[in-house]
Every structure is written in C-alpha cells, then in structure tokens.
Design an enzyme around this catalytic site. Structure first.
Site, PDB file in Angstrom:
ATOM      1  N   TYR A  50     -16.875 -18.071 -14.957  1.00  0.00           N
ATOM      2  CA  TYR A  50     -17.015 -16.844 -14.166  1.00  0.00           C
ATOM      3  C   TYR A  50     -18.351 -16.200 -14.514  1.00  0.00           C
ATOM      4  CZ  TYR A  50     -11.920 -17.401 -13.598  1.00  0.00           C
ATOM      5  OH  TYR A  50     -10.667 -17.888 -13.338  1.00  0.00           O
ATOM      6  N   HIS A  82      -9.485 -25.650 -17.528  1.00  0.00           N
ATOM      7  CA  HIS A  82      -9.547 -24.994 -16.216  1.00  0.00           C
ATOM      8  C   HIS A  82      -9.281 -25.969 -15.063  1.00  0.00           C
ATOM      9  CE1 HIS A  82     -11.753 -21.405 -14.115  1.00  0.00           C
ATOM     10  NE2 HIS A  82     -10.697 -21.788 -13.437  1.00  0.00           N
ATOM     11  N   SER A 118      -3.981 -15.611  -8.138  1.00  0.00           N
ATOM     12  CA  SER A 118      -4.035 -15.238  -6.715  1.00  0.00           C
ATOM     13  C   SER A 118      -2.649 -14.930  -6.148  1.00  0.00           C
ATOM     14  CB  SER A 118      -4.705 -16.338  -5.884  1.00  0.00           C
ATOM     15  OG  SER A 118      -6.038 -16.511  -6.272  1.00  0.00           O
ATOM     16  N   LEU A 146      -1.666 -12.375  -4.770  1.00  0.00           N
ATOM     17  CA  LEU A 146      -1.802 -11.569  -3.545  1.00  0.00           C
ATOM     18  C   LEU A 146      -2.583 -12.318  -2.465  1.00  0.00           C
ATOM     19  CD1 LEU A 146      -2.502  -8.070  -5.153  1.00  0.00           C
ATOM     20  CD2 LEU A 146      -0.333  -9.030  -4.370  1.00  0.00           C
ATOM     21  N   GLY A 147      -2.634 -13.659  -2.603  1.00  0.00           N
ATOM     22  CA  GLY A 147      -3.325 -14.450  -1.576  1.00  0.00           C
ATOM     23  C   GLY A 147      -4.784 -14.083  -1.451  1.00  0.00           C
ATOM     24  N   GLY A 164      -6.199 -11.341  -1.966  1.00  0.00           N
ATOM     25  CA  GLY A 164      -6.365 -10.039  -1.319  1.00  0.00           C
ATOM     26  C   GLY A 164      -5.746  -9.946   0.056  1.00  0.00           C
TER      27      GLY A 164
END
Length: 344
Positions: free
Chosen positions: A63, A129, A208, A210-211, A213
């Site tokens: 990141y 990862h 993720s 919440l898809g 966002g």
C-alpha cells in the site's frame, strides 16, 4: 456517537489471537482509492478508531507502496499494547512492476523492512498477501514459521488462498487467519474456503465487506472516482455491469430503510452475522463513516432477514469479476509440490 456501541473482542482462529470484532482496513488512506489522504487526518482517524474499540488494524507493504505502513506506525506510537497489527508481504511493487514472491529470502527481507517502517519489534498477524505459484506453499510458510520462532511475528495468515493451499500451509504451521473478499456481492468463498477454514479452526478476515464502497452510496459511487482510483477499472463498476448491479443496491436500500439503518450498516451487519469467527475490516478515510461502521454492530438481523438478504444477493445478482485479472486470486493459487522444490 461511536461510544454508544460496544466493540467486543473475539478470538480470531484457534491460536490465541484476540482482536476487535471489527477491524480497520487502512489501504485507502494511502493507495488505490485516489491520492493519499493528509497524514495528520489519517493519524487522527486511526487513533479515533482505537479509542472507539477498533483495535485490529490492517495494512500491507504494497500500500503506497510502503507509505501506509509508515503512516500506521506513526499512528500507533505510544498505543502499541492496545493494537493488533496485521500487515502483509508478497506483492513486490518496488521496481514499478508487479511481481508476486514467496521465496524464503524475500519473505525474510520483507518482514524486516515492514518491522522497520512500522517501527515495532513484532507484527501480530503476518499474511502472505498473494500466493507465489512458483514456490511450494510449504517453503513460504516454512520461512514464515521461522519468523514466529524468532519473535518477529506472532501469528500467520494467508490472503486469497485456495482451500487446498490453506490445508498445505496449515500442516506446516497453524494458520490463524485467512483474508478473503466476502460481502453481499462476493459470496463464492462460501462454497469451499469458508468451510475449510472452519474445519481447521482458522479465523476469517473479510476485506471489502462494503463492496469497495458500493453499499455506501450505490451506483453513484462511480461519479466520485478521482485520479488514481483503481475502482474505475474493476469490471463490476463498468457501465454494462453497473446498471444490473444497481438492482442489488436498491433491494438492500429497501431493507435498510425498513430496519432504520443505512445500506452500508445492513451490508456490514450481514457479514458480522456470518459468525464469531469472522472479522470484517471495512476501510474508510472519514471519522463519520468509521462511526457508522461501528454502528453496524448494533444492527440485529433475524434469520428471516438473513435469508431475504441471501436470496437477493444470489450468484446471478452481480455481474462482473472482482478484478480485471483474476489470476492473482485464490482461483489460481495452487503451488508446486514440495518434492519438486527439493529436486531443484
């Protein structure tokens, strides 16, 4: 207010790691969702999360690359004993090219570098990862095991690994957690990977939830994608798929209105209701969104509501793959047999 919601602790897996029942994904603060956010604001957000009981923080060396670990390290200064810190290795972006590596020398070098950037003596949960399909998983996890023995890492995890890869890894050293994408619009992991984790006593970390966002604002989310937001390239957000996927959001919105909560709280509550061995790690860059995510812990769903949600979020409810290239996911994470590595 966040303080009105009690964030309980759960044991993640069966190795002894105790975390907050909801975590905080820190990726979007530094990468992939547009330009990096102001450091001071993000430090304030992370500390607010910790004060509110969200103590399980998720980052990765990729990141930024590297900048998110530095940010998290600064944010937890003086608060280390309150935090369960998870980071990851395996996706090498240092030379501008994406290379997945799981060879022992890289595992060790990546861990040493993460410890330095985070400015800590030990990482609580260290994930691979993405799986390097050139290296037997036993070899990669064997080196990760040495890091545990040396006190540099406490617990081991995998991300985007298949059921058989998880089994092989777990035979070398207990895998505490598997990180996977799981939400109302990503449910394929329920077929094989989730049951395998449960059989082996491995905790599940849902990224993720919440898809990306989508369950916060629905299809209009794409209007806000700025420069450098990789969601622009995700198949599910392309016009030919988005119109279809909007139907799922509308149905979730209707149920949320009935429940007196937001669509994102409903979607997050659904993940929480999957079991005490599941910890979602929604990411955000805004304190109000963090408070709202914590509020999802107060949303109780009946078995009828769970069934209704699962019915509207069936396989054909969503069009488009999770990524433009699905190769670096659990779908293609098988590694060579250990015997082939020894023969080299």
């Amino acid at each position: 207010m966040a303080s009105a919601n009690v964030v309980e602790k759960i044991e993640l897996g069966s190795s002894g790691l105790v975390v907050s029942q909801q975590g905080l994904g820190c990726m979007g603060m530094s990468a992939f969702y547009g330009p990096p956010k102001p450091e001071e604001d993000m430090i304030r957000l992370i500390r607010h999360a910790i004060d509110s009981g969200i103590t399980f923080l998720d980052t990765s060396d990729m990141y930024g690359p590297f900048t998110n670990e530095v940010l998290v390290g600064k944010a937890i200064k003086g608060l280390r004993e309150k935090v369960q810190l998870a980071t990851k290795f395996g996706v090498n972006l240092a030379d501008g090219k994406r290379e997945i590596r799981g060879d022992p020398a890289y595992v060790r070098a990546a861990c040493e570098a993460s410890l330095k950037r985070l400015d800590v003596d030990c990482i609580d949960l260290y994930y691979q990862h993405r799986v390097d399909t050139r290296v037997p998983i036993e070899v990669t996890v064997g080196e990760m095991k040495k890091l545990v023995e040396e006190g540099k890492v406490k617990y081991l995890g995998l991300s985007e690994a298949s059921a058989s890869t998880i089994r092989r890894a777990h035979a070398v050293h207990p895998i505490t957690a598997v990180q996977l994408e799981w939400s109302l619009w990503t449910r394929d992991v329920e077929e094989e990977i989730v049951p395998t984790c449960r059989e082996l006593g491995i905790g599940i970390v849902a990224y993720s939830p919440l898809g990306r966002g989508f369950f916060s604002t629905g299809p209009k989310l794409v209007d806000g994608f700025g420069e450098g937001d990789f969601r622009k390239f995700l198949p599910r957000f392309q016009p030919e798929n988005l119109q279809h996927n909007a139907n799922l959001f509308e149905r979730v919105h209707e149920i949320a209105a009935r429940k007196g909560c937001t669509p994102s709280q409903l979607a997050l509550a659904w993940v929480h209701h999957q079991g005490k061995d599941v910890c979602p790690i929604p990411g955000t860059t805004k304190i109000e969104n963090l408070n709202q995510n914590i509020g999802a812990l107060s949303v109780t769903l009946t078995s009828e509501e769970m069934t209704e949600l699962e019915h509207i979020a069936s396989k054909d409810a969503v069009k488009g793959d999770r990524y433009p290239d699905m190769r670096p996911t659990y779908l293609a994470s098988e590694t060579p047999a250990l015997s082939s590595w020894k023969a080299e």
